[in-house]
Every structure is written in C-alpha cells, then in structure tokens.
Design a protein around this motif. Structure first.
Motif, PDB file in Angstrom:
ATOM      1  N   MET A   1       0.849  -1.207   0.000  1.00 50.69           N
ATOM      2  CA  MET A   1       0.000   0.000   0.000  1.00 50.69           C
ATOM      3  C   MET A   1       0.880   1.251   0.000  1.00 50.69           C
ATOM      4  N   PRO A   2       0.637   2.210  -0.886  1.00 47.56           N
ATOM      5  CA  PRO A   2       1.417   3.455  -0.833  1.00 47.56           C
ATOM      6  C   PRO A   2       1.030   4.281   0.378  1.00 47.56           C
ATOM      7  N   THR A   3       1.516   5.506   0.466  1.00 49.86           N
ATOM      8  CA  THR A   3       1.221   6.340   1.643  1.00 49.86           C
ATOM      9  C   THR A   3      -0.196   6.876   1.526  1.00 49.86           C
ATOM     10  N   THR A   4      -1.140   5.963   1.539  1.00 47.25           N
ATOM     11  CA  THR A   4      -2.497   6.397   1.271  1.00 47.25           C
ATOM     12  C   THR A   4      -3.446   6.070   2.411  1.00 47.25           C
ATOM     13  N   GLU A   5      -2.988   5.356   3.442  1.00 46.04           N
ATOM     14  CA  GLU A   5      -3.885   5.106   4.560  1.00 46.04           C
ATOM     15  C   GLU A   5      -4.076   6.391   5.338  1.00 46.04           C
ATOM     16  N   ILE A   6      -5.279   6.513   5.932  1.00 49.05           N
ATOM     17  CA  ILE A   6      -5.506   7.675   6.783  1.00 49.05           C
ATOM     18  C   ILE A   6      -4.681   7.446   8.046  1.00 49.05           C
ATOM     19  N   VAL A   7      -3.733   8.312   8.288  1.00 47.99           N
ATOM     20  CA  VAL A   7      -2.855   8.124   9.448  1.00 47.99           C
ATOM     21  C   VAL A   7      -3.177   9.180  10.496  1.00 47.99           C
ATOM     22  N   PRO A   8      -3.075   8.821  11.773  1.00 48.26           N
ATOM     23  CA  PRO A   8      -3.331   9.844  12.778  1.00 48.26           C
ATOM     24  C   PRO A   8      -2.245  10.909  12.698  1.00 48.26           C
ATOM     25  N   ALA A   9      -2.645  12.113  12.437  1.00 46.31           N
ATOM     26  CA  ALA A   9      -1.676  13.212  12.317  1.00 46.31           C
ATOM     27  C   ALA A   9      -2.419  14.494  12.662  1.00 46.31           C
ATOM     28  N   PRO A  10      -1.708  15.523  13.113  1.00 47.72           N
ATOM     29  CA  PRO A  10      -2.402  16.769  13.396  1.00 47.72           C
ATOM     30  C   PRO A  10      -2.949  17.375  12.103  1.00 47.72           C
ATOM     31  N   ALA A  11      -3.985  18.204  12.223  1.00 47.61           N
ATOM     32  CA  ALA A  11      -4.548  18.841  11.026  1.00 47.61           C
ATOM     33  C   ALA A  11      -3.551  19.858  10.494  1.00 47.61           C
ATOM     34  N   ILE A  12      -3.591  20.112   9.180  1.00 52.69           N
ATOM     35  CA  ILE A  12      -2.698  21.136   8.643  1.00 52.69           C
ATOM     36  C   ILE A  12      -3.237  22.518   9.006  1.00 52.69           C
ATOM     37  N   ASP A  13      -2.327  23.458   9.077  1.00 55.34           N
ATOM     38  CA  ASP A  13      -2.699  24.834   9.395  1.00 55.34           C
ATOM     39  C   ASP A  13      -3.020  25.516   8.059  1.00 55.34           C
ATOM     40  N   LEU A  14      -4.265  25.365   7.627  1.00 57.43           N
ATOM     41  CA  LEU A  14      -4.634  25.784   6.274  1.00 57.43           C
ATOM     42  C   LEU A  14      -4.500  27.301   6.071  1.00 57.43           C
ATOM     43  N   ALA A  15      -4.841  28.065   7.090  1.00 59.09           N
ATOM     44  CA  ALA A  15      -4.745  29.522   6.937  1.00 59.09           C
ATOM     45  C   ALA A  15      -3.285  29.907   6.692  1.00 59.09           C
ATOM     46  N   HIS A  16      -2.383  29.293   7.460  1.00 59.81           N
ATOM     47  CA  HIS A  16      -0.949  29.574   7.297  1.00 59.81           C
ATOM     48  C   HIS A  16      -0.471  29.131   5.905  1.00 59.81           C
ATOM     49  N   ILE A  17      -0.951  27.992   5.481  1.00 55.68           N
ATOM     50  CA  ILE A  17      -0.549  27.478   4.162  1.00 55.68           C
ATOM     51  C   ILE A  17      -1.041  28.403   3.052  1.00 55.68           C
ATOM     52  N   ARG A  18      -2.320  28.729   3.092  1.00 52.89           N
ATOM     53  CA  ARG A  18      -2.896  29.529   2.001  1.00 52.89           C
ATOM     54  C   ARG A  18      -2.296  30.931   1.938  1.00 52.89           C
ATOM     55  N   ALA A  19      -1.922  31.458   3.108  1.00 53.20           N
ATOM     56  CA  ALA A  19      -1.338  32.810   3.129  1.00 53.20           C
ATOM     57  C   ALA A  19      -0.003  32.840   2.378  1.00 53.20           C
ATOM     58  N   GLN A  20       0.613  31.666   2.205  1.00 51.22           N
ATOM     59  CA  GLN A  20       1.905  31.621   1.503  1.00 51.22           C
ATOM     60  C   GLN A  20       1.754  31.618  -0.027  1.00 51.22           C
ATOM     61  N   PHE A  21       0.519  31.389  -0.504  1.00 51.58           N
ATOM     62  CA  PHE A  21       0.292  31.297  -1.956  1.00 51.58           C
ATOM     63  C   PHE A  21      -0.447  32.559  -2.428  1.00 51.58           C
ATOM     64  N   PRO A  22       0.264  33.554  -2.943  1.00 53.95           N
ATOM     65  CA  PRO A  22      -0.410  34.811  -3.305  1.00 53.95           C
ATOM     66  C   PRO A  22      -1.533  34.634  -4.318  1.00 53.95           C
TER      67      PRO A  22
END
Ligand code: PLP
Length: 440
Positions: A1-22
């Motif tokens: 199986m590739p890296t496709t299982e849902i793994v327990p991980a913290p949520a991404i900081d979407l606001a921080h991410i989107r602010a980086q893409f003008p």
C-alpha cells in the motif's frame, strides 16, 4: 500500500498554508477563485517566486565560470539536486534536470532504444498519460514491439494480472504511471517494478501526478527511473528524472562532445533553466517546513536541515508533510465524493468503493449521464470557470483511457483536482454550483 492510509496526524494549518500562496487570493467575476486544477499545475508559494527572482537579480550566470555569480549558480544547482534527492530518497548524482517530464522521457527512450531492436518488447498501459506512452511507441520505428496492459473498465484500475501475463524474456522495459492524472487511480508500482525485474526488464515510473499527493521513495520502490515535474508540486515549470546510478553510467547519452561524461550532467543538454532550478529548492523546503510544523525543532538552528536519516532531516520532514497532506486531501475527497453521489445526474469514474480509497488520489473525473450539448465537459468547465472554479475538461493526454472508456468523442471528462491548499468551503461551493448547472 502506498502512503495512502488515513494516518493519525495533526490537522494542517490551512490559513498559514494559504497565506503563503499569493495567487489563491484572486477573484473571478467577483467570486473567489477555487484552484481545482492542480493536476494541470499547482500554484506556488511566495518563497518559490522569491527564490526565482533573487537568482535572476543576484546570480544570473552560466555554469562553470571562474567568477562569483557562475560559482553561485553551480552551488545553487548542486543544492537543488540535494533537495530533490531528499524528496525522492536517492543520491544527488541520480537527479537529472530537464525542461519537463515529457522531454526527459523522450531523451531516455532514445538512449535506451539505442540498444533495442526487433525481438525486444516494451510494455505500456492504457491508463497512462501519453508522456509515458509515445516516447516508447517511438521505438516501433526500430522494430521494437509495444504491448499494452489493459485496465478494469468498471473502476479504472490497472489489470496487474494482464501485465504479469504479458511479461516475458523479451520484455526490456515496463512503463508505468504511479497515479492516473485522469481518474486518480494509484498503481501498485513497487509490485510492478518487482515483476519487471523478475524478467530482467527496467521499470520506468511516471510520478508526475502522484508527486503532490504522496511520499515517493525510489529506494523502496526499487524502480530504475522515475520522472516528475516540479510545477505539479508547488514549484516551477521543470522536469526531474531519477535514474539509478548504474543506468545513468551504463546507458549511452546522445550529447555534445564538450559536455562532461560525468553523471548526472551528461544527461543535461545545453543550458538549463537556472531560475527554475533555484525555485526547486524553495518548493522542496516549503513541503519540508509544512511537515515540520508540528515539530519546530526539525530545522536545526532554524536554518540547516539535519543529515538524511536523522530525525531532524529534510527527508523526515517531507515524510511528515505527506502524512498531513494525505489526511487533509482525503478528508476533502471523501466529502466531495459523498456530495457527488447525491447528484444522480453525475457519473464518477475511477475507484468509487470507499474501502479502496487508499488506492486513489483526490482527482475526480465526472460526466453528466446522457449529456446534452450544453452539458459536455467543456460546457461544464466553462460555466464553472465563470464562477471562479478552475477545473479541466477533455482527455488531459490520458488518451488511451478516454478512448477505452469511449468518452473521447463526446468531450472526455470534467476533472476536479484537489490538493492540500483546497478547502472544505471550496468543495461545498463546487457541489452547490454543480447541482445548479445540472439542474437539480
Ligand atoms: C501523469 C502525467 N504524466 C506526465 C505529464 C507530462 O508532464 P510534463 O508537462 O512535465 O511533460 C503530465 C502532465 O500533465 C501528467 O499529468
């Protein structure tokens, strides 16, 4: 199986991410732009734009000169090779830069084809983008036989049994896509590389579509070549090829005489796109920083990455990034598929059984059932485009698939491609817009 299982991980900081893409802040006709065209090319964070323009401002020069800007250029390219080696998990001298994946693959098919002729076979698939088909078909003019791996049409997965059955001692290369840019299917590439090697064939992997979605580990896959394009994973318009060192050394490159015989440079023709290469390190670092968001100690001293294999290395941060990305993308994908299933006029192609979602990317191909002239994929994409939804229509060069599924003549598919900067709100708005368009 590739890296496709849902793994327990913290949520991404979407606001921080989107602010980086003008570019994500754009509007169309007063509607916020929703970039659902990632499979055609992703947006870039500000640091990639900065790296490219800083290179042009400060270090613009050709390579190999005995002066400062040229030396800086050499160092910058060497750095980008190390960044891509971390991204793919290989050695820096196994990284070849080129204009795009298609050109690199034509270059390699010519070189590999030098030693092939009548009696040799190459296996391609009906699922692949044509960039991993036509370069091999071109070898028919040397007498090489091209054989085709079929698909299961009901879910657009590869028929691996058919692939295995078509392998034999004459097979010299298996060309395989890591994931379909049309319907999102992820192929069991590691297993296919093993099958190819069992008959002495090379495995050539097109990872262009998979690269923004999942971790690539060429060591683990044990593939011979793997090509990708940085413009599909938040970087500039460039192609990158991994080749096992032994192959890059053994194969005979077509090249100009003054060019070194050393690898990887003998596979890089003419002057490369230096400003884009400067952007590559920035895009890999963007992903690594995304991965280390839960662990600020990852970057030693906030600047330098640790040695590969160490906990604080760039590679380990990239591993974490793809866990975060996977979790976010699959949350969005599940929501989108549930919503699409509630619109009876629409048909979704590819894997639709939720228990198999680990084998698909969040790239969805849809069509209106019994479509009318104003419901073709192009008509849908145009209407969505007016409302700020950037989707794609047609075959996106996955020509053998659209022909096999008999949708080519009627406009192919409408493709909705999610990446990690997309939002739940965009998915919900898209579903509402689609409902309106198909008249629910
Ligand atoms: C799966 C896949 N392979 C190959 C390519 C070709 O890549 P490039 O534009 O870098 O030649 C694409 C481009 O869309 C793609 O999606």
């Amino acid at each position: 199986m590739p890296t496709t299982e849902i793994v327990p991980a913290p949520a991404i900081d979407l606001a921080h991410i989107r602010a980086q893409f003008p570019s994500l802040a754009q509007t169309v006709n007063g509607h916020p732009a929703a970039f659902l065209d990632g499979p055609g090319g992703t947006q870039v964070p500000q640091r990639v734009i900065d790296a490219m323009s800083n290179y042009l401002r400060h270090d613009n020069a050709n390579t190999g000169g005995a002066y400062a800007t040229s030396r800086n250029t050499d160092a910058m390219i060497a750095e980008a090779r190390v960044a891509m080696a971390d991204f793919l998990n290989c050695a820096a001298d196994e990284i070849v830069f080129g204009p795009n994946m298609t050109s690199l693959t034509f270059m390699m098919s010519r070189a590999i084809g030098r030693d092939l002729g009548p009696g040799d076979e190459i296996l391609v698939t009906r699922l692949d983008h044509d960039a991993n088909v036509s370069p091999w078909l071109a070898l028919e003019e040397k007498g090489v036989t091209i054989r085709w791996t079929e698909i299961h049409q009901e879910d657009c997965t590869l028929d691996v049994e058919d692939l295995a059955a078509k392998l034999n001692s004459k097979t010299k290369l298996v060309a395989i896509g890591y994931a379909s840019n049309a319907v999102g299917t992820i192929n069991p590439v590691k297993e296919i590389a093993r099958l190819a090697h069992s008959v002495g064939a090379l495995a050539y992997v097109d990872a262009v579509h998979y690269a923004p979605h999942g971790l690539i580990d060429v060591g683990d896959l044990d593939c011979d070549f793997l090509a990708c394009s940085t413009y599909k994973f938040f970087g500039p318009h460039m192609g990158v090829l991994f080749g096992k060192r032994e192959h890059l050394q053994r194969l005979r490159a077509y090249k100009v005489r003054p060019l070194t015989d050393a690898i990887p440079n003998r596979w890089e023709w003419g002057t490369l796109n230096h400003e884009c290469i400067a952007g590559i390190t920035a895009c890999v670092d963007y992903l690594a920083d995304l991965g280390s968001q839960g662990n600020p100690a990852s970057r030693k001293g906030g600047e330098k990455w640790g040695t590969p294999g160490e906990a604080g290395s760039r590679r380990s941060a990239i591993v974490s990034a793809f866990e975060l990305i996977h979790r976010h993308e699959h949350g969005l994908m599940n929501r989108l598929i549930e919503g699409l299933n509630e619109i009876p006029q629409l048909k979704l192609y590819g894997i639709t059984d939720p228990s198999c979602f680990g084998w698909r990317c969040p790239t969805l191909a849809i069509r209106v059932r019994n479509q009318t002239a104003d419901q073709t994929p192009l008509a849908l994409a145009s209407k969505l485009g007016e409302h700020g939804f950037f989707t794609w229509d047609g075959n996106y060069y996955a020509l053998n698939l659209t022909e096999r599924l008999d949708v080519e003549k009627s406009g192919g598919f409408l493709r909705i491609g999610l990446v990690h900067y997309n939002t739940v709100e965009e998915v919900d708005r898209l579903l509402a817009a689609l409902k309106k368009i198909v008249g629910e």
